[in-house]
Write an enzyme that holds these catalytic residues in place. Structure first.
Site, PDB file in Angstrom:
ATOM      1  N   CYS A   1      18.242  75.634  24.493  1.00  0.00           N
ATOM      2  CA  CYS A   1      18.201  74.179  24.440  1.00  0.00           C
ATOM      3  C   CYS A   1      17.066  73.722  23.529  1.00  0.00           C
ATOM      4  CB  CYS A   1      17.995  73.594  25.835  1.00  0.00           C
ATOM      5  SG  CYS A   1      19.399  73.819  26.943  1.00  0.00           S
TER       6      CYS A   1
ATOM      7  N   HIS B   1      16.817  67.779  25.510  1.00  0.00           N
ATOM      8  CA  HIS B   1      16.279  67.196  26.747  1.00  0.00           C
ATOM      9  C   HIS B   1      14.761  67.060  26.682  1.00  0.00           C
ATOM     10  CE1 HIS B   1      14.788  71.111  28.214  1.00  0.00           C
ATOM     11  NE2 HIS B   1      15.933  71.638  27.809  1.00  0.00           N
TER      12      HIS B   1
END
Length: 202
Positions: free
Chosen positions: A173, A157
């Protein structure tokens, strides 16, 4: 109170402020030490140009994976998109901090522009002050785009903290500056294979 006394107090206050500013660690060092997300912080566009080492570029890259495959080298802080002819498009990334790094093989299960952020229960346990939901937008910790990895809580992301690219601060992440994640999002379809490695293979 006379003017000399007022000036003296003003001078003393100014000296205290200057001392505090000079003894504070730089913002980049703070970002590297922090393991917390900062919802609501909107990055300065000038900060979204990472250090030259982590800027998006085509590099020589040997791999047995077919073109289009994403390969993440956690230890190097790079994400590669395999290209034909022994090359790859390389992006600088931020990765999981100690205890939150992982490796494996997944596929992109879905994609989202300006995603909402709902911190998982495990993150709420560690940081109970976090909001339970943040609408998509410039101040969202997931940034401009998100590519979801299988059925896990992990994503590739964007970020509202571009100064963290090249560091290990996330909960597992992989984050890119917003211009890079927008570029990656446009290139990568749902179903793309993602290989996450702690160390690059020879």
């Amino acid at each position: 109170m006379g003017i000399p006394e007022i000036l003296l107090r003003l001078l003393f206050s100014t000296a205290l402020v200057l001392f505090a500013l000079l003894t504070m660690p730089p913002a980049h060092a703070l970002a590297q030490a922090s393991d917390e997300d900062q919802p609501g912080m909107i990055p300065n566009p000038a900060d979204e140009q990472p250090d030259p080492r982590f800027q998006r570029q085509i590099v020589f890259f040997r791999s047995n994976e077919p073109p289009g495959t994403i390969i993440v080298h956690t230890s190097e802080r790079f994400l590669y998109v395999v290209q034909p002819g022994g090359r790859a498009l390389r992006y600088g990334i931020g990765v999981g901090r100690a205890g939150f790094q992982w490796q494996g093989l997944l596929r992109i299960s879905r994609k989202q522009e300006w995603p909402d952020w709902t911190p998982p229960d495990e993150m709420i346990e560690r940081q109970p002050y976090l909001p339970r939901w943040v609408a998509g937008g410039p101040g969202n910790p997931l940034g401009a785009r998100a590519l979801y990895l299988g059925n896990t809580v992990y994503r590739i992301h964007g970020t509202n903290q571009p100064q963290t690219i090249g560091t290990a601060v996330s909960s597992g992440c992989f984050r890119l500056v917003n211009p890079d994640v927008i570029d990656l999002y446009a290139r990568i379809p749902v179903g793309t294979k993602v290989v996450v490695q702690q160390q690059p293979t020879l």
